[in-house]
Design an enzyme around this catalytic site. Structure first.
Site, short mmCIF file in Angstrom:
data_model
loop_
_atom_site.label_atom_id
_atom_site.label_comp_id
_atom_site.label_asym_id
_atom_site.label_seq_id
_atom_site.Cartn_x
_atom_site.Cartn_y
_atom_site.Cartn_z
N LYS A 14 0.83 -1.21 0.00
CA LYS A 14 0.00 0.00 0.00
C LYS A 14 0.86 1.27 0.00
O LYS A 14 0.61 2.19 -0.76
CB LYS A 14 -0.94 0.02 1.22
CG LYS A 14 -1.93 -1.12 1.27
CD LYS A 14 -2.98 -0.93 2.36
CE LYS A 14 -2.44 -0.95 3.77
NZ LYS A 14 -1.92 -2.26 4.21
N ARG A 90 -10.33 0.26 8.02
CA ARG A 90 -9.95 -1.11 8.33
C ARG A 90 -11.11 -1.89 8.95
O ARG A 90 -10.94 -3.07 9.25
CB ARG A 90 -8.78 -1.11 9.31
CG ARG A 90 -7.40 -1.19 8.66
CD ARG A 90 -6.37 -1.08 9.77
NE ARG A 90 -5.11 -1.68 9.47
CZ ARG A 90 -4.02 -1.02 9.08
NH1 ARG A 90 -4.08 0.27 8.86
NH2 ARG A 90 -2.89 -1.66 8.91
N ARG A 129 11.09 -5.95 5.50
CA ARG A 129 10.93 -4.52 5.79
C ARG A 129 11.41 -4.20 7.20
O ARG A 129 11.98 -3.14 7.45
CB ARG A 129 9.45 -4.12 5.61
CG ARG A 129 9.17 -2.65 5.87
CD ARG A 129 7.76 -2.25 5.49
NE ARG A 129 6.77 -2.79 6.41
CZ ARG A 129 5.46 -2.69 6.24
NH1 ARG A 129 4.97 -2.08 5.17
NH2 ARG A 129 4.61 -3.20 7.11
N ARG A 135 10.26 -0.41 12.58
CA ARG A 135 8.92 -0.53 13.15
C ARG A 135 8.85 -1.70 14.11
O ARG A 135 9.22 -2.82 13.78
CB ARG A 135 7.89 -0.73 12.01
CG ARG A 135 7.50 0.56 11.35
CD ARG A 135 6.54 0.34 10.21
NE ARG A 135 5.33 -0.36 10.60
CZ ARG A 135 4.24 -0.42 9.85
NH1 ARG A 135 4.23 0.19 8.68
NH2 ARG A 135 3.18 -1.09 10.25
N ARG A 146 -1.11 -9.47 13.07
CA ARG A 146 -1.69 -8.43 12.19
C ARG A 146 -2.48 -9.06 11.06
O ARG A 146 -3.53 -8.54 10.66
CB ARG A 146 -0.58 -7.51 11.65
CG ARG A 146 -0.02 -6.58 12.71
CD ARG A 146 1.33 -6.02 12.32
NE ARG A 146 1.26 -5.09 11.23
CZ ARG A 146 2.32 -4.72 10.49
NH1 ARG A 146 3.51 -5.23 10.75
NH2 ARG A 146 2.17 -3.85 9.53
#
Ligand code: AMP
Length: 191
Positions: A14, A90, A129, A135, A146
């Site tokens: 995204k 969401r 990532r 993060r 998640r």
């Protein structure tokens, strides 16, 4: 006014594809995840509340996130070409709130870009990532939570937008440029 929702699981691309859409169409970027991370970095009360959910791979409560979205949208002002909503909505409640917020402004969601990627690839991307993103939620354990959250609370939105005739299914596996050219075709079809 071009109001694009970019929709997909964590790791579906995204953010990457949003950057390309912004560069081409000049729309404003609203990422609720980025807003929350900024609050966490500034150690605000909102940030402290949000961190507890984010680190568990859970969604921040609708009431909080809808308020954040409304004030972020207002702050963009009226003189804009449109918005790309990244990571919002969401939940069905958030999607309904977005419809209402846009209707109050005489607007609507133009299209929903649904990036579809298999789980194995999603986990692989999130772990990769995590090596550079810094993060706290980009690790295998939180990524799996998640994904569970995505399937139970967010995935139902796909049918919601299919029923509204707004869902553009995009294969999110392949080269970034090939994926983007399919996205561009979907956006140009509603422009
Ligand atoms: P993201 O950067 O979009 O992957 O978001 C990171 C985390 O922020 C998510 O896993 C949620 O905990 C929280 N978050 C971001 N956007 C929302 C939203 N629209 N509703 C609820 N929680 C959100």
């Amino acid at each position: 006014m071009l109001n694009i929702v970019i929709f997909g699981a964590p790791g579906s691309g995204k953010g990457t594809q949003s950057d390309k859409i912004i560069a081409e169409y000049g729309v404003e970027h609203i990422s609720t995840g980025d807003v929350l991370r900024a609050e966490i970095n500034c150690n605000t009360e909102l940030g402290k509340t949000a961190a507890a959910y984010i680190n568990e791979g859970k969604l921040v409560p609708d009431s909080l996130i809808i308020d954040i979205l409304a004030s972020t949208l207002d702050a963009k002002g009226k003189d804009i070409k449109g918005v790309i909503f990244d990571g919002f909505p969401r939940t069905i409640a958030q999607a309904e709130a977005l419809n209402n917020m846009l209707a109050e402004r005489g607007q609507e969601v133009s299209t929903v870009i649904g990036l579809e990627v298999n789980d194995e690839e999603l986990i692989k991307r999130i772990i990769a990532r995590g090596k550079t993103s810094g993060r706290a939620d980009d690790n295998e354990e939180t990524a799996k939570k998640r994904l569970d959250t995505y399937y139970s609370q967010t995935m139902p939105l796909k049918d919601f937008y299919i029923k509204e005739g707004k869902y553009a299914k995009i294969d999110g596996v392949g080269s970034i440029d090939d994926i983007y050219s399919n996205i561009k075709a979907a956006i140009d079809a509603v422009k």
